[in-house]
Design a protein around this motif. Structure first.
Motif, PDB file in Angstrom:
ATOM      1  N   MET A 190       0.837  -1.213   0.000  1.00  0.00           N
ATOM      2  CA  MET A 190       0.000   0.000   0.000  1.00  0.00           C
ATOM      3  C   MET A 190       0.868   1.259   0.000  1.00  0.00           C
ATOM      4  N   SER A 191       0.231   2.404  -0.318  1.00  0.00           N
ATOM      5  CA  SER A 191       0.945   3.683  -0.233  1.00  0.00           C
ATOM      6  C   SER A 191       0.970   4.108   1.237  1.00  0.00           C
ATOM      7  N   PRO A 192       1.908   5.030   1.607  1.00  0.00           N
ATOM      8  CA  PRO A 192       1.978   5.437   3.010  1.00  0.00           C
ATOM      9  C   PRO A 192       0.633   5.907   3.574  1.00  0.00           C
ATOM     10  N   ASP A 193      -0.117   6.679   2.807  1.00  0.00           N
ATOM     11  CA  ASP A 193      -1.404   7.161   3.315  1.00  0.00           C
ATOM     12  C   ASP A 193      -2.401   6.036   3.535  1.00  0.00           C
ATOM     13  N   GLU A 194      -2.390   5.074   2.601  1.00  0.00           N
ATOM     14  CA  GLU A 194      -3.286   3.914   2.763  1.00  0.00           C
ATOM     15  C   GLU A 194      -2.905   3.106   4.003  1.00  0.00           C
ATOM     16  N   LYS A 195      -1.591   2.949   4.192  1.00  0.00           N
ATOM     17  CA  LYS A 195      -1.120   2.205   5.366  1.00  0.00           C
ATOM     18  C   LYS A 195      -1.591   2.899   6.634  1.00  0.00           C
ATOM     19  N   TRP A 196      -1.402   4.221   6.650  1.00  0.00           N
ATOM     20  CA  TRP A 196      -1.784   4.975   7.845  1.00  0.00           C
ATOM     21  C   TRP A 196      -3.270   4.791   8.115  1.00  0.00           C
ATOM     22  N   ALA A 197      -4.084   4.927   7.071  1.00  0.00           N
ATOM     23  CA  ALA A 197      -5.535   4.806   7.235  1.00  0.00           C
ATOM     24  C   ALA A 197      -5.916   3.393   7.668  1.00  0.00           C
ATOM     25  N   PHE A 198      -5.206   2.396   7.089  1.00  0.00           N
ATOM     26  CA  PHE A 198      -5.483   1.007   7.433  1.00  0.00           C
ATOM     27  C   PHE A 198      -5.270   0.767   8.930  1.00  0.00           C
ATOM     28  N   PHE A 199      -4.114   1.233   9.435  1.00  0.00           N
ATOM     29  CA  PHE A 199      -3.837   0.995  10.856  1.00  0.00           C
ATOM     30  C   PHE A 199      -4.716   1.860  11.751  1.00  0.00           C
ATOM     31  N   LYS A 201      -7.739   2.393  11.192  1.00  0.00           N
ATOM     32  CA  LYS A 201      -8.999   1.673  11.250  1.00  0.00           C
ATOM     33  C   LYS A 201      -8.885   0.462  12.180  1.00  0.00           C
ATOM     34  N   ILE A 202      -7.811  -0.323  12.025  1.00  0.00           N
ATOM     35  CA  ILE A 202      -7.766  -1.532  12.864  1.00  0.00           C
ATOM     36  C   ILE A 202      -7.453  -1.207  14.327  1.00  0.00           C
ATOM     37  N   LEU A 203      -6.780  -0.078  14.587  1.00  0.00           N
ATOM     38  CA  LEU A 203      -6.454   0.240  15.982  1.00  0.00           C
ATOM     39  C   LEU A 203      -7.564   1.049  16.660  1.00  0.00           C
ATOM     40  N   ALA A 204      -8.539   1.516  15.903  1.00  0.00           N
ATOM     41  CA  ALA A 204      -9.576   2.394  16.458  1.00  0.00           C
ATOM     42  C   ALA A 204     -10.312   1.819  17.674  1.00  0.00           C
ATOM     43  N   PRO A 205     -10.677   0.508  17.670  1.00  0.00           N
ATOM     44  CA  PRO A 205     -11.425   0.028  18.833  1.00  0.00           C
ATOM     45  C   PRO A 205     -10.593  -0.200  20.096  1.00  0.00           C
ATOM     46  N   CYS A 206      -9.271  -0.008  20.028  1.00  0.00           N
ATOM     47  CA  CYS A 206      -8.402  -0.337  21.178  1.00  0.00           C
ATOM     48  C   CYS A 206      -8.806   0.443  22.426  1.00  0.00           C
ATOM     49  N   LEU A 207      -8.940  -0.277  23.557  1.00  0.00           N
ATOM     50  CA  LEU A 207      -9.322   0.383  24.811  1.00  0.00           C
ATOM     51  C   LEU A 207      -8.145   0.557  25.738  1.00  0.00           C
ATOM     52  N   ARG A 208      -6.961   0.181  25.278  1.00  0.00           N
ATOM     53  CA  ARG A 208      -5.769   0.248  26.120  1.00  0.00           C
ATOM     54  C   ARG A 208      -5.943  -0.603  27.378  1.00  0.00           C
TER      55      ARG A 208
END
Lengths: 316, 57
Positions: A190-199, A201-208
């Motif tokens: 992926m391009s850097p921006d796509e990578k950033w957006a991808f992560f 999205k997948i890290l968004a639900p993290c509650l720490r």
């Protein structure tokens, strides 16, 4: 796999009654289906608690750190590699351990099965050679076992323990895989921006909640960097920057040490594929240093030692 | 490897640079500093790892 149970109990009974070990660490059946839990047995009369099935994904090496007694430990392929890592990192001595090796067929992915059940509550789960049969009030569902393996088990190439004192069964055939890192390579393309957006999205639900860290056998520091307050290395909020920094650093601390046991991903309550980060590092360690963690007992992890021929392409 | 992981997570290649320069290598220092500045300028202002709201301690 159920045939392992009797053998594990026999070995544990023998070890405890002959006073070869003080405790045996293994699994027992959980109170709900698909939740086998760690068990520490110290009396021969209690060994019938011990169990083995397709839900023993927790890494038992986590329970060995800095113990001083003599321990019998039940170990799958990945657990045994983490035991090696523990020995190399001076967290336990080999002489203290009696390793009961378990050739592993892969663990089933509880979270995906529950998702497929769509809210229905399973009361019994039986796994045979090809199928997972899930039953509950008023329903029965069948799943293909190979398809519903934990993702890390599906790409595992070390199912047999690398160190052991005794095996409970014949070794299983190792999987031959075309590309274990297909998911990582897909992201790399992926391009850097796509990578950033991808992560993002997948890290968004993290509650720490740090379940990934607590389940990880590599995370044995007395005070983790996330808990330090003097200095405070990173913010404790769920701000996306803090979350990302946490995941980045957690993964990086495992570089060259991670055995891809999948304990982190299994523990995550919101199903974040945290292994995508550690897997990328595993791939790089393999490419750059030709190293696989936990395979040889006396080699320190590559980022822990300096060699004149260390790859330095990134330095101008 | 750290650079690799940062770029894997979406940091632009060219944002992060590593170099080893002795205190006696003044010309190398100038060269590297200039390249870093040029490459980073070409990428524009950083978009990532910035907190927009001030964190309340």
């Amino acid at each position: 796999m159920l045939e392992y149970v009797g053998k594990i109990r026999d070995i544990a009974r023998r070890l405890l009654s002959e006073n070869k070990v003080d405790v045996v660490i293994g699994f027992r059946q959980g109170t709900i289906p698909m939740m086998s839990e760690p068990a520490v047995v110290s009396r021969p009369e209690d060994v019938d608690e011990l169990y083995w099935d397709y839900n023993c994904g927790i890494n038992l090496t986590n329970y060995l750190t800095k113990r001083t007694d003599r321990i019998g430990v039940v170990a799958k392929g990945c657990d045994s590699r983490n035991i090696v890592t523990h020995i190399v990192e001076n967290q336990i001595k080999r002489e203290q351990l009696y390793i009961i090796g378990v050739p592993c067929h892969g663990m089933i992915d509880r979270s995906r099965i529950l998702a497929a059940l769509d809210g229905q509550e399973p009361t019994a789960v039986v796994v045979n050679d090809t199928e997972i049969v899930v039953t509950g009030p008023g329903f029965e569902r069948k799943f293909n076992r190979q398809e519903y393996l934990q993702n890390n088990c599906a790409t595992c190439i070390h199912r047999n323990p690398v160190v052991y004192d005794e095996l409970v069964a014949e070794k299983v055939e190792e999987q031959k895989l075309d590309d274990r890192y297909a998911d990582v390579k897909k992201i790399e393309a992926m391009s850097p921006d796509e990578k950033w957006a991808f992560f993002d999205k997948i890290l968004a639900p993290c509650l720490r909640c740090y379940a990934c860290r607590n389940a990880c056998p590599l995370c044995y520091c007395p005070t983790c960097f996330v808990d330090e307050s003097r200095p405070q290395w990173l913010g404790k909020s769920i701000d996306p920057t803090d979350v990302r920094t946490f995941h980045f650093l957690r993964a990086y601390h495992c570089a060259g040490r991670c055995t891809d046991c999948g304990a982190c991903e299994r523990a995550c309550p919101v199903n974040i594929p945290v292994r995508l980060l550690t897997k990328k590092l595993n791939m790089d360690v393999e490419d750059l240093y030709g190293f696989e963690p936990g395979m040889v007992p006396d080699v320190r992890p590559p980022l822990d030692v300096y060699r004149p021929d260390d790859p330095g392409g990134f330095i101008k | 490897m750290m650079k690799g992981l940062l770029e894997y997570m979406g940091t632009e290649p060219g944002r992060l640079h590593f170099s080893w320069i002795s205190s006696a290598e003044s010309t190398k220092f100038v060269e590297v500093a200039n390249t870093v500045a040029e490459e980073v300028k070409a990428l524009g202002p950083a978009k990532h790892f910035i907190k927009e709201k001030a964190e309340v301690a």
